[in-house]
Design an enzyme around this catalytic site. Sequence first.
Site, mmCIF file in Angstrom:
data_model
loop_
_atom_site.group_PDB
_atom_site.id
_atom_site.type_symbol
_atom_site.label_atom_id
_atom_site.label_comp_id
_atom_site.label_asym_id
_atom_site.label_seq_id
_atom_site.Cartn_x
_atom_site.Cartn_y
_atom_site.Cartn_z
ATOM 1 N N ASP A 1 35.669 -71.230 97.014
ATOM 2 C CA ASP A 1 36.093 -70.705 98.315
ATOM 3 C C ASP A 1 35.543 -71.544 99.455
ATOM 4 O O ASP A 1 34.377 -71.963 99.426
ATOM 5 C CB ASP A 1 35.601 -69.257 98.503
ATOM 6 C CG ASP A 1 36.198 -68.312 97.469
ATOM 7 O OD1 ASP A 1 37.155 -68.727 96.786
ATOM 8 O OD2 ASP A 1 35.708 -67.181 97.343
ATOM 9 N N LYS B 1 31.889 -60.516 110.159
ATOM 10 C CA LYS B 1 32.573 -61.606 109.449
ATOM 11 C C LYS B 1 34.001 -61.822 109.921
ATOM 12 O O LYS B 1 34.388 -62.942 110.269
ATOM 13 C CB LYS B 1 32.556 -61.322 107.938
ATOM 14 C CG LYS B 1 33.280 -62.401 107.124
ATOM 15 C CD LYS B 1 33.203 -62.121 105.631
ATOM 16 C CE LYS B 1 33.948 -63.196 104.847
ATOM 17 N NZ LYS B 1 33.890 -62.951 103.384
ATOM 18 N N ASP C 1 42.631 -70.202 101.084
ATOM 19 C CA ASP C 1 41.515 -71.153 101.050
ATOM 20 C C ASP C 1 40.574 -70.871 99.884
ATOM 21 O O ASP C 1 39.413 -71.286 99.901
ATOM 22 C CB ASP C 1 40.732 -71.130 102.368
ATOM 23 C CG ASP C 1 40.117 -69.769 102.655
ATOM 24 O OD1 ASP C 1 40.519 -68.796 102.010
ATOM 25 O OD2 ASP C 1 39.235 -69.686 103.528
#
Length: 1184
Positions: A720, A789, A988
């Site tokens: 990741d 986040k 991603d």
Amino acid sequence: MAMSKGADNREFWIECAWELFTIMESGKEKVEPSAGSYATMLKAWLRFGPDSPNHVPDTGAVRPKEMLTSILNREIPVENVVADRVFESSEEAAEVIKLLSKAAAELGHTEVVALLGQTEAIGAHYDDVLADVPEVVPVMRVKKKDPSESESDEDETQEPEYEVPFNLSNLRRHLSRVSFARKVLPEDVAARQKLLEDTVYETAMDRLKHETDMFEQLGLDTGHLRQPDLRRWMWDWHTKLQERLEEEIKNIKLIENKKEDRQQLSPYLSLVKPERLSLITIFEIMRLQGSGGVSEGMKTTRALIAVGKAVENEYKAQICKKNNIDLPAIGRAGSNGYFSNLGYNSLLERRIVAARHMSDGEAWTAAWTQATRAKVGGILVECLMDVAKVTRSATHKVTNEILTEVQPAFHHTYEHSRGQKLGVIRLNPAVSERLANDSVRDTIHPRHLPMLVKPKPWLGLKKGGYMFSEVSAMRFKESVEQQSYLNHASELGNVELVYAGLDVLGSTPWKINRKVFDVVLKVWNSGEQLGKLPPAVFPDPEPVMPEGADIKTRTTYIQRIKAWTQAKANNHSDRCSVNYKIEIARTFLGDTIYFPHNVDFRGRAYPIPPHLNHIGNDLSRGLLVFAESKPLGERGLRWLQIHLANLYGYDKANFDERVQFVQDHLDDIFDSATNPLEGRRWWTHADDPWQCLGTCMELHAALTSENPHEYMSCLPVHQDGTCNGLQHYAALGGDSRGAQQVNLSAGERPSDVYSYVGNMAEEIIKRDIAKGEKYAAMLQGKITRKIVKQTVMTTVYGVTFIGAREQIERQLKLTKQFAEEEVWGASAYLAKVVLGCIGDLFTGAKDIQVWLTLCARLISKAIPGDRIEEAFAEYRERKNKKSKAKGRKTKTEAPHDFLRKEQMTSVVWTTPLGLPIVQPYRKPNRKQIVTSMQTVYISDPNSPSEVNTMKQASAFPPNFIHSLDATHMMLTALECRTQGLTFAAVHDSYWTHASDIDEMSGIIRDTFIALHSSDVLKKLYDEFKERYRNYKIPLASIHSGVLTKSLKQAGTRIKVTSKQAQSLKAISTLVDVSDTEDSSIQENDDSADVKALLVDLAKEREAAKLERGSNQEPNETQEEEEEEFEDDWESPRAKAARLRKANEDLQSIELLGKFVNLVDLLPPLPKKGDFKVEAIKASQYFFS
């Protein structure tokens, strides 16, 4: 019936069934038997025929040999009869195969004997994967009571009845058919895939007719059946509507022949037979019930367009069917499929050759316009509303007499929504109640399920993916512009790498992780809340309002009851979603499955089946593993342990510490793998519990094998990116500080930008506590990386304060540490703090974001140079027409308004893979369409409309970055295929076998370096200058202070002559005066239209001044009127707005006819920092 309830009258029922079947065979009623009809009667022969212990003589039974002859004459596939769900066991199906085989032998049909013999052999040796798998306990809801049933006190004390929701019931029936097909044809995955993609209309019509005939012929008239089944109603509507449509279409043709100027609708209505038009109309209207926020009905506009579009799709499907699409061969030469080791040379030619046998001969016509769809739908829906009736019954409360009344099944009405009059079609309450209970369709669309064979390679925009169902390679919502660009690029062969990337992603084979599935199913059927599975019973108690509550307490109670109600509804919705996933996973146990992919308009790839795929939540990912296995090896075993630590949440330590974390918890891991529910349940505390459980099982199996390094592992291991958007920004801007925060630079430990921002926020909170800030004290010590986040991740994508507040609010609610009424204020405070921290940290990303935003704002204000003179001429012509219109009020069109309507330029760019991207954001251009039902307003995508400047600007930075991460993923996928690696991705997050992680990590870095070594921003800048070189921006559009200030700060300068500078005071801060260099300003003052227009506007301005001057001294009467109507006086705010608009109008007139070249206004590229992208080769935590 003959075996259960009606056993006493068995002979009667069987004789009636054979009589009905004989009538269907004869064709007297114009209804032909289907595969299901033959299967039903073969079952009747088995149970009550001459060789049965329950033989019933003299029933008029048709022999199997005669039925087989009829089956073959009607060209019904014999395997479809054998695979029909009427057979309740494999033994029954095997007996039918023997019956048909004997009949085929007597008739001399050796090919049928061979086919049935192969099927029987397969079935006899087939080990049913689902034999020992329990059924999935479905989500249940309270069943609505029949309104005709009288209520009593006893009823109120009884427990409510429950039923399976309508959509879930459909899914279960369809999946049962898929499962049974596997029993009969386990190895013929191609035939099973074809069954998945078969259309539904033929079977629906046969079933409706068959059931209705059974009711009528057998004379069933019990009390229960007095409330008719919905399907009987629908058949009645169908028969009447079919006749009505035949007459209506004839009448329309006659009228159109007499009036040649009228729009021709009969050709569209004649494309599909009335029989099919009737079914389409009924099914679409029933499907739309309750949509668009309209209870027990639907919006008229949506209904008409949906019916029209369904007719269009059916016509195109018939064309496809007429072309006899052949099923492509499954085998592919070479381990790399169509992609050899030649790299990417001549991809277009090679791919066309590779797919020559997959040509399906689709003859698609041009898409119908929205107006055509609405008009066609209007005629069909109006006819349906005329003929569709229902009979409602009720019991008289006094006399107990049953009263009946015939009522319309649908009616058209209006309701007000947000101050607007909205046309709606409502269902009769009786229909709504039946729709909640009865099933309408037997199947869900095949594209909702995984494929059993590798998807067709993509050869064009709508040529690829599913074998028989058309699907687009790109998801775009009626953006004709995007479709046009993509079609052109596809014809030129410019998007072959994108198509190749989609093929790589779609050809990755998957299977269901049986070990994880068994645990999931057990937890689900128990109703327990575990591993993020929602509980069967919502656990939170309903809030109770205290007695004698004051206003504040009442307000708090209302907030809490709303939140509780919403949470309960969300829990039910989550249960239904999980139910779908588990049902689908159960059906495909033991199968190899594939997920065809397509892209959104930014180039991001997504699996097309929406319910179960690897891009889904933790449960979906935990249920899926690669179908192919590879030996772990020493490095693979290490990466498997690192992967387990990551899934548990221990992902910010270095790699050695993560391996040690796993070693320290081996006892917990083994306990989780061998005793997941009765043990310590260590895995349930992981960030991703179901993936963690799957990895525990995989690691346990490897470590307990004879040689862990030779263990064949099929578990996907992830790599990741660290806040991937910021990684791209840091690489684009050469931002050393930002690169360090997102692991582009080498470091001994991974950087955690989310924790860093969280710590910065804690410091600010401490300072605010000293100032007496209420929410600071409430939040102290509770800021985790999870709370901040999403906001940090999306800041560089242009998240607003409102968006940030909503993100933080969701996270604060999940912690359950704050009272419901305090969450909003706390999230607003924290959002402000977090956004301030991020702005200080990523200055390089902010500079690029500002540059991208300014470019988009300028592009969306641009007008093609060759359009300007035409626009002025049209504007002056409109003004002249309005001035000649006497006695009618006409709205004055200001000069800047007319220029704004000419601004139709979208931001368009090309990715490094050659994919053209068009931002679709435009202001809706509503068009009035008169249909036979009502006047509807629709947004016609084919009609040119003004761009939404603000949306174009705010969306460009995130869309551009998303296009880069999509390019990086596609490049990695292609290179992994070239190197022979299995590859999957979730944006991603890149997945492969544990043993191949080191090789994939190198590929990820190489492709990222190759992408950013090409000077992406410079190429974008050059593309803009080339694409928009002849575009002009009206100076009247950029004279606002905010835009001018932003352009100045970004370094934009305009070259003008000293003479021009005198009339450009509004943008003087952007001007560089030079009489020696070429001017950036284009003046159209010499144009006859512009000159005449300026004279007209000057006269109007003088007249307005005189009018204002004459009205400055009000007389006594006016003063009295003003006092009397004091409430109508203009407020200071409205007055300021009016004066500001008047000033804008004045400046617009002064700048009218003056344009600047778009390319001269584009700001220079932001200065690049000293970070070199090649440094990521040394960063082991770049992707980890």
